[in-house]
Design an enzyme around this catalytic site. Structure first.
Site, PDB file in Angstrom:
ATOM      1  N   HIS A  65      31.873  48.737  43.119  1.00  0.00           N
ATOM      2  CA  HIS A  65      32.060  48.415  41.701  1.00  0.00           C
ATOM      3  C   HIS A  65      32.605  46.995  41.545  1.00  0.00           C
ATOM      4  O   HIS A  65      32.100  46.196  40.752  1.00  0.00           O
ATOM      5  CB  HIS A  65      33.027  49.442  41.108  1.00  0.00           C
ATOM      6  CG  HIS A  65      33.331  49.269  39.660  1.00  0.00           C
ATOM      7  ND1 HIS A  65      32.949  50.190  38.720  1.00  0.00           N
ATOM      8  CD2 HIS A  65      34.009  48.304  38.973  1.00  0.00           C
ATOM      9  CE1 HIS A  65      33.379  49.799  37.521  1.00  0.00           C
ATOM     10  NE2 HIS A  65      34.018  48.654  37.654  1.00  0.00           N
ATOM     11  N   GLU A  66      33.638  46.674  42.321  1.00  0.00           N
ATOM     12  CA  GLU A  66      34.272  45.367  42.217  1.00  0.00           C
ATOM     13  C   GLU A  66      33.363  44.248  42.738  1.00  0.00           C
ATOM     14  O   GLU A  66      33.341  43.147  42.184  1.00  0.00           O
ATOM     15  CB  GLU A  66      35.595  45.360  42.980  1.00  0.00           C
ATOM     16  CG  GLU A  66      36.660  46.254  42.382  1.00  0.00           C
ATOM     17  CD  GLU A  66      37.136  45.753  41.032  1.00  0.00           C
ATOM     18  OE1 GLU A  66      36.896  44.573  40.715  1.00  0.00           O
ATOM     19  OE2 GLU A  66      37.736  46.542  40.294  1.00  0.00           O
ATOM     20  N   HIS A  69      30.960  43.186  40.134  1.00  0.00           N
ATOM     21  CA  HIS A  69      31.590  42.218  39.223  1.00  0.00           C
ATOM     22  C   HIS A  69      31.602  40.824  39.849  1.00  0.00           C
ATOM     23  O   HIS A  69      31.309  39.823  39.184  1.00  0.00           O
ATOM     24  CB  HIS A  69      33.032  42.632  38.931  1.00  0.00           C
ATOM     25  CG  HIS A  69      33.176  43.715  37.916  1.00  0.00           C
ATOM     26  ND1 HIS A  69      32.777  43.583  36.610  1.00  0.00           N
ATOM     27  CD2 HIS A  69      33.719  44.961  38.009  1.00  0.00           C
ATOM     28  CE1 HIS A  69      33.061  44.692  35.937  1.00  0.00           C
ATOM     29  NE2 HIS A  69      33.629  45.541  36.772  1.00  0.00           N
TER      30      HIS A  69
END
Length: 257
Positions: A65-66, A69
């Site tokens: 997820h990170e 980003h």
């Protein structure tokens, strides 16, 4: 306990000591709850090993997820220096802010989009491999699929400092040309979200005796406690968590089973 750092091929990866609490809580909840229900009459060791594997896999999903980003940020000229895993998710430390509202929105949505895709992959694997899987691995895959979708859903709640709050800011920024006004609107939305999470968690615990209610209440308290979106050169969060001293953060992530 000191945090440990490693490399992910880009940003540094830091494990905050509180991430161990996440592993312990998720492992226990799965080993004592979900897995025995879905696969009865197995040796307890299988439930604990399965719970531990799923908890570690979930932390890996938070990293994905990170990183999503970080990749989106890099495409818009924003570097990511470090990703920290902690009790309720991940914290990404940027070296600058998004150059405009469109970039801000793209960076914000990248993490939840990656979580939705990851969850869909887990579900697809479970569906295709179901005839060949034992009950414990099958239940683990289905839980990971659901957990990733919940992670995306929580992250997209429309209030600062969550990813959804960044989307709110980007929309107001694009309409008015005023980034500061977008931040104010996102903060107000964040206060509402925080109160609702606190109240919803209390109802879960008091009326239904669900442990996930404690998770929601902690999440709501953290959202209320970290309302501000980060200034340029400071820290921002995608999946969720408290920042180091003097940094801003966003919170998110599903509770245990």
């Amino acid at each position: 306990m000191r945090a440990r750092e490693g490399r992910t091929g880009g940003p540094r990866l830091r494990l905050h000591p509180s991430s161990a609490v996440t592993v312990v809580v998720l492992t226990s909840a799965l080993a004592l709850g979900l897995l025995p229900v879905t696969a009865a009459d197995r040796a307890p060791a299988w439930y604990w090993l399965g719970g531990l594997a799923v908890a570690l896999a979930f932390l890996a999903c938070v990293v994905v997820h990170e990183i999503a980003h970080a990749l989106a940020a890099r495409r818009h000229g924003v570097g990511t220096e470090r990703i920290t895993l902690w009790l309720l998710g991940g914290v990404a430390e940027r070296d600058s802010e998004a150059p405009g509202p469109r970039a801000d929105a793209v960076i914000a949505v990248a993490g939840p989009a990656a979580s939705v895709l990851t969850g869909a992959v887990f579900w697809a694997v479970a569906l295709v491999a179901q005839p060949m899987l034992a009950p414990v691995p099958l239940a683990s895959l289905l839980w990971l699929g659901t957990a990733n979708l919940l992670l995306a859903l929580v992250a997209l709640l429309p209030g600062s400092p969550l990813d959804g709050g960044r989307l709110v800011r980007a929309l107001v920024w694009a309409r008015t040309g005023d980034r500061a006004r977008g931040e104010r609107v996102a903060r107000r939305c964040g206060r509402v979200i925080g109160v609702l999470l606190l109240a919803g968690g209390a109802v879960e615990v008091i009326l239904f005796g669900q442990f996930v209610g404690i998770w929601l209440s902690v999440l709501g308290w953290l959202v209320l406690g970290t309302r501000t979106l980060p200034a340029p050169g400071r820290e921002r969060v995608a999946a969720g968590g408290p920042p180091p001293a003097g940094r801003s953060a966003a919170v998110g992530g599903p509770g245990p089973a």
